[in-house]
Scaffold this motif. Structure first.
Motif, mmCIF file in Angstrom:
data_model
loop_
_atom_site.group_PDB
_atom_site.id
_atom_site.type_symbol
_atom_site.label_atom_id
_atom_site.label_comp_id
_atom_site.label_asym_id
_atom_site.label_seq_id
_atom_site.Cartn_x
_atom_site.Cartn_y
_atom_site.Cartn_z
ATOM 1 N N GLU A 139 7.045 -6.500 -5.381
ATOM 2 C CA GLU A 139 5.802 -7.248 -5.132
ATOM 3 C C GLU A 139 4.865 -6.473 -4.211
ATOM 4 O O GLU A 139 3.652 -6.542 -4.328
ATOM 5 C CB GLU A 139 6.094 -8.616 -4.507
ATOM 6 C CG GLU A 139 6.599 -9.657 -5.475
ATOM 7 C CD GLU A 139 8.105 -9.561 -5.682
ATOM 8 O OE1 GLU A 139 8.728 -8.635 -5.114
ATOM 9 O OE2 GLU A 139 8.640 -10.405 -6.420
ATOM 10 N N LEU A 140 5.473 -5.734 -3.259
ATOM 11 C CA LEU A 140 4.648 -4.946 -2.337
ATOM 12 C C LEU A 140 3.798 -3.951 -3.109
ATOM 13 O O LEU A 140 2.600 -3.792 -2.861
ATOM 14 C CB LEU A 140 5.536 -4.192 -1.349
ATOM 15 C CG LEU A 140 6.216 -5.000 -0.252
ATOM 16 C CD1 LEU A 140 7.076 -4.102 0.611
ATOM 17 C CD2 LEU A 140 5.161 -5.708 0.589
ATOM 18 N N GLU A 141 4.441 -3.289 -4.080
ATOM 19 C CA GLU A 141 3.705 -2.322 -4.894
ATOM 20 C C GLU A 141 2.658 -3.028 -5.745
ATOM 21 O O GLU A 141 1.536 -2.556 -5.890
ATOM 22 C CB GLU A 141 4.659 -1.593 -5.845
ATOM 23 C CG GLU A 141 5.365 -0.426 -5.227
ATOM 24 C CD GLU A 141 6.445 0.104 -6.149
ATOM 25 O OE1 GLU A 141 6.130 0.426 -7.297
ATOM 26 O OE2 GLU A 141 7.608 0.169 -5.712
ATOM 27 N N GLU A 142 3.062 -4.171 -6.293
ATOM 28 C CA GLU A 142 2.128 -4.880 -7.167
ATOM 29 C C GLU A 142 0.883 -5.319 -6.405
ATOM 30 O O GLU A 142 -0.230 -5.210 -6.906
ATOM 31 C CB GLU A 142 2.825 -6.094 -7.797
ATOM 32 C CG GLU A 142 3.695 -5.678 -8.964
ATOM 33 C CD GLU A 142 4.905 -6.575 -9.130
ATOM 34 O OE1 GLU A 142 4.894 -7.700 -8.598
ATOM 35 O OE2 GLU A 142 5.874 -6.129 -9.783
ATOM 36 N N ALA A 143 1.107 -5.763 -5.168
ATOM 37 C CA ALA A 143 -0.028 -6.169 -4.352
ATOM 38 C C ALA A 143 -0.960 -4.985 -4.148
ATOM 39 O O ALA A 143 -2.194 -5.120 -4.250
ATOM 40 C CB ALA A 143 0.468 -6.682 -3.003
ATOM 41 N N ALA A 144 -0.392 -3.810 -3.897
ATOM 42 C CA ALA A 144 -1.212 -2.622 -3.693
ATOM 43 C C ALA A 144 -1.954 -2.256 -4.983
ATOM 44 O O ALA A 144 -3.081 -1.780 -4.955
ATOM 45 C CB ALA A 144 -0.343 -1.456 -3.227
ATOM 46 N N MET A 145 -1.281 -2.531 -6.131
ATOM 47 C CA MET A 145 -1.929 -2.211 -7.391
ATOM 48 C C MET A 145 -3.093 -3.153 -7.665
ATOM 49 O O MET A 145 -4.116 -2.757 -8.227
ATOM 50 C CB MET A 145 -0.906 -2.272 -8.536
ATOM 51 C CG MET A 145 -0.050 -1.016 -8.600
ATOM 52 S SD MET A 145 1.543 -1.294 -9.354
ATOM 53 C CE MET A 145 1.110 -1.357 -11.076
ATOM 54 N N VAL A 146 -2.939 -4.420 -7.243
ATOM 55 C CA VAL A 146 -4.044 -5.370 -7.377
ATOM 56 C C VAL A 146 -5.219 -4.864 -6.548
ATOM 57 O O VAL A 146 -6.384 -4.966 -6.934
ATOM 58 C CB VAL A 146 -3.613 -6.776 -6.915
ATOM 59 C CG1 VAL A 146 -4.801 -7.717 -6.875
ATOM 60 C CG2 VAL A 146 -2.528 -7.314 -7.826
ATOM 61 N N ASP A 147 -4.896 -4.243 -5.404
ATOM 62 C CA ASP A 147 -5.948 -3.713 -4.545
ATOM 63 C C ASP A 147 -6.540 -2.417 -5.079
ATOM 64 O O ASP A 147 -7.349 -1.773 -4.413
ATOM 65 C CB ASP A 147 -5.412 -3.473 -3.131
ATOM 66 C CG ASP A 147 -5.144 -4.790 -2.409
ATOM 67 O OD1 ASP A 147 -5.624 -5.821 -2.911
ATOM 68 O OD2 ASP A 147 -4.461 -4.775 -1.380
ATOM 69 N N GLY A 148 -6.078 -1.971 -6.244
ATOM 70 C CA GLY A 148 -6.749 -0.852 -6.891
ATOM 71 C C GLY A 148 -6.019 0.477 -6.877
ATOM 72 O O GLY A 148 -6.558 1.486 -7.322
ATOM 73 N N LEU A 149 -4.787 0.521 -6.354
ATOM 74 C CA LEU A 149 -4.052 1.782 -6.390
ATOM 75 C C LEU A 149 -3.366 1.930 -7.748
ATOM 76 O O LEU A 149 -3.064 0.936 -8.405
ATOM 77 C CB LEU A 149 -2.983 1.821 -5.302
ATOM 78 C CG LEU A 149 -3.430 1.890 -3.847
ATOM 79 C CD1 LEU A 149 -2.222 1.956 -2.928
ATOM 80 C CD2 LEU A 149 -4.326 3.091 -3.605
ATOM 81 N N SER A 150 -3.126 3.160 -8.151
ATOM 82 C CA SER A 150 -2.353 3.354 -9.371
ATOM 83 C C SER A 150 -0.886 3.101 -9.057
ATOM 84 O O SER A 150 -0.497 3.023 -7.895
ATOM 85 C CB SER A 150 -2.527 4.780 -9.900
ATOM 86 O OG SER A 150 -1.787 5.664 -9.082
ATOM 87 N N ARG A 151 -0.059 3.022 -10.096
ATOM 88 C CA ARG A 151 1.355 2.731 -9.867
ATOM 89 C C ARG A 151 2.011 3.823 -9.004
ATOM 90 O O ARG A 151 2.756 3.546 -8.086
ATOM 91 C CB ARG A 151 2.075 2.643 -11.220
ATOM 92 C CG ARG A 151 3.457 2.122 -11.064
ATOM 93 C CD ARG A 151 4.048 1.764 -12.400
ATOM 94 N NE ARG A 151 5.301 1.045 -12.159
ATOM 95 C CZ ARG A 151 6.004 0.464 -13.126
ATOM 96 N NH1 ARG A 151 5.578 0.491 -14.356
ATOM 97 N NH2 ARG A 151 7.128 -0.149 -12.838
ATOM 98 N N THR A 152 1.671 5.076 -9.318
ATOM 99 C CA THR A 152 2.241 6.196 -8.551
ATOM 100 C C THR A 152 1.778 6.147 -7.105
ATOM 101 O O THR A 152 2.579 6.306 -6.170
ATOM 102 C CB THR A 152 1.802 7.528 -9.191
ATOM 103 O OG1 THR A 152 1.931 7.403 -10.600
ATOM 104 C CG2 THR A 152 2.653 8.665 -8.678
ATOM 105 N N GLN A 153 0.476 5.925 -6.910
ATOM 106 C CA GLN A 153 -0.062 5.845 -5.540
ATOM 107 C C GLN A 153 0.612 4.730 -4.762
ATOM 108 O O GLN A 153 1.012 4.902 -3.612
ATOM 109 C CB GLN A 153 -1.570 5.595 -5.579
ATOM 110 C CG GLN A 153 -2.387 6.816 -5.898
ATOM 111 C CD GLN A 153 -3.849 6.455 -6.078
ATOM 112 O OE1 GLN A 153 -4.184 5.361 -6.557
ATOM 113 N NE2 GLN A 153 -4.721 7.372 -5.687
#
Lengths: 280, 320
Positions: free
Chosen positions: A169-183
């Protein structure tokens, strides 16, 4: 005194006695390494190294023109290369099986489990033949490849527990904020995995540093890792009346760096072993 | 690290649903990334293990004799090596010895380790730390150094063991423990248990610390006795840890090699103390009989897989 406190002091005493008994061989190694051989030859053991000296250690360093340092160099090279390669490979593998669902994932996990059950002693002749056919016998690179393969499966298993412990979920939240999956992975998850990488690195280090069988079959002559060197040292000393003082000094030199290293990082190590091994 | 991690099905949901919604076009490529990630491990494993396993398997059907030592190609003999082995009483002796040794070591290790873990739970912090440090010392000793110290401890002339027994009136000075197979194995069991207990004790202790104190208190208030609490609450909760350490011990103790080899070098008679690992070594490296050595290792592999099969299956079921 109540019954409960009697029981508690009994258990405390028991724990301390068991601890002393368990640590005794390690103590005995240190103690003997400090005593001159004339003292060790006595029929009554000396339990404290009063008047002991570091002479045994000096003799070990001088033995065979410093063969200890040659072996130390080889052990360090093999071990550190193994740790570096294992961590890189196992990290990618652990990531794949804990963050992705893909065809062949189950077969891969099954293979990792089965490889841990392969008896190393049942394979060393084949590994000897293989290394000899590609001209890598008695070769540090050959040894590193075999160590890497021996350590990688359990390391993936262990790291997978750590990766699974970081919520996606931590990664997903960051992805919602516009980061790519790798980032998202590199910035959020990777820093949280540091303890897992340390624990797996220590595991790989211990395996490679202490390994004996494969090195025994593969290496020859001057090209020895420390465990092999120690065995040769004991054998050469046993032809005469065994010089136990020097043999124990040699064992101490092989063991103590590992013990210190281990004590420093053990808390991460044991939780990692259990966590990685028990996690589904 | 907790052992009650999210179960795999939840993980699947977590990764696939939101990520797929976020990046629909990626869906097509989902197999590329994981395969690239596991590729390095597969390459290394194939390079180091693929060829040897294949070679071992094929070689177990070939005959190596004196002629082969002078360069002749080994002859294909089908199952002859296996048949000869299974008819050889010595193999059964070695096999029985290995299995017995493995069972004794593994069960004593888990029993003692479990006992020590419970002791760690009962005592105060200071005593627990002392015990933990002693365990860590034994655990981190490199096996060759461990063997050297133990051989010195049981040395027939000046070892501490004989001295202590002598003080208790056993007249044991000069007794060589490694010369007779029975005492050889007794010493080997003590050493192997000494080195394996720490891992087991610390793992079970880590498992015990996960048992919540509230649950135990609640049970106590409901009138459960100490034994009932242990049997009905603690045991089921640490059962996964117990079974995995027992399995690992069984596998590790079956393939014990270094300890036996070094004890043999220190004074044991090889033919009377061989176990599967040292037998394979003796056949292959010692006599150049690669065919028979390979056949023994294939048998050993089958036994190991048989022992662990139940566990592997239950783990794979969890993956579904």
């Amino acid at each position: 005194m109540s019954l409960k406190s009697v029981a508690t002091s009994f258990y405390t005493l028991l724990a301390v006695v068991i601890a002393l008994a368990w640590a005794f061989p390690v103590y005995w190694m240190l103690n003997s390494s400090l005593l001159p051989n004339s003292t060790l030859q006595s029929l009554t053991p000396t339990f404290l190294p009063f008047g002991g000296s570091l002479d045994n250690f000096t003799s070990v360093f001088k033995h065979n023109d410093g063969s200890f340092f040659t072996a130390l160099g080889i052990s360090l090279t093999v071990t550190l290369s193994t740790v570096a390669i294992v961590l890189f490979i196992a990290f990618l593998g652990a990531l794949a099986i804990s963050r992705f669902r893909f065809k062949g994932r189950k077969s891969f996990i099954l293979a990792l489990l089965l490889i841990q059950m392969l008896p190393a002693e049942g394979m060393f002749i084949a590994q000897y033949k293989m290394m000899s056919s590609v001209g890598m016998l008695n070769n540090v690179i050959g040894l590193t490849v075999l160590y890497t393969a021996a350590v990688v499966p359990f390391t993936i298993w262990m790291l997978r527990g750590f990766v699974a412990g970081v919520p996606a979920e931590l990664e997903e939240a960051a992805m919602v904020d516009g980061l790519s999956r790798t980032q998202a992975f590199l910035r959020i998850t990777f820093p949280l995995l540091a303890p897992g990488l340390v624990a797996s690195g220590v595991y790989a280090f211990l395996q490679a540093w202490n390994e004996f069988t494969v090195a025994l079959v593969l290496m020859d002559g001057e090209n020895q890792t420390l465990p092999l060197w120690l065995r040769g040292f004991v054998q050469s000393s046993a032809t005469r009346e065994t010089d136990w003082g020097m043999v124990m000094a040699a064992s101490t030199l092989v063991a103590v760096p590992v013990i210190i290293f281990f004590l420093l990082v053990q808390s991460k190590m044991s939780s990692g072993l259990v966590g990685g091994a028990v996690k589904g | 690290m907790s052992t009650n991690a999210p179960a795999p099905p939840q993980a699947r949901q977590r990764v696939e649903t939101p990520a797929a919604q976020l990046k629909t076009p990626r869906k097509k490529r989902t197999w590329v990334a994981p395969v690239l990630l596991i590729l390095p491990s597969i390459v290394v494993l194939m390079a180091a293990l693929g060829y040897p396993i294949g070679w071992q398997f094929i070689t177990s059907f070939k005959k190596f004799g004196l002629l082969q030592q002078f360069g002749a190609a080994p002859e294909w003999v089908g199952f002859a090596n296996y048949i000869a082995l299974l008819q050889d009483p010595y193999l059964w002796v070695v096999l029985g010895r290995s299995l017995l040794f493995c069972l004794i070591c593994a069960f004593s290790t888990v029993a003692i380790g479990g006992g020590l873990a419970m002791l760690m739970k009962r005592v105060g912090t200071a005593a627990r730390l002392i015990l933990q440090i002693a365990m860590l010392l034994a655990w981190s000793m490199p096996v060759v150094a461990t063997m050297t110290v133990w051989i010195w401890l049981v040395d027939w002339r000046r070892g501490v063991l004989n001295w202590v027994l002598d003080k208790f009136g056993a007249d044991s000075i000069g007794h060589n423990w490694l010369a007779s197979p029975v005492t050889f194995f007794a010493i080997a069991v003590v050493i192997v248990v000494w080195m394996s207990v720490p891992f087991v004790a610390l793992s079970i202790y880590a498992g015990l610390t996960q048992v919540s104190a509230e649950v135990l208190e609640a049970a106590e208030m409901d009138g459960a006795t100490g034994w009932q609490r242990t049997r009905l609450i603690v045991m089921p909760l640490i059962a996964p840890v117990l079974s995995i350490v027992l399995l690992l011990q069984l596998i590790w103790d079956l393939r014990v090699f270094t300890q036996i080899k070094l004890l043999q070098e220190a004074g044991g008679t090889a033919s009377e103390t061989n176990m599967l690992g040292t037998y394979i070594y003796q056949l292959g490296v010692g006599s150049g009989d690669f065919g028979t050595a390979s056949a023994v290792s294939i048998l050993m592999l089958i036994i190991t897989v048989a022992i662990s099969w139940y566990y592997v299956r239950s783990l794979m079921k969890e993956e579904n």
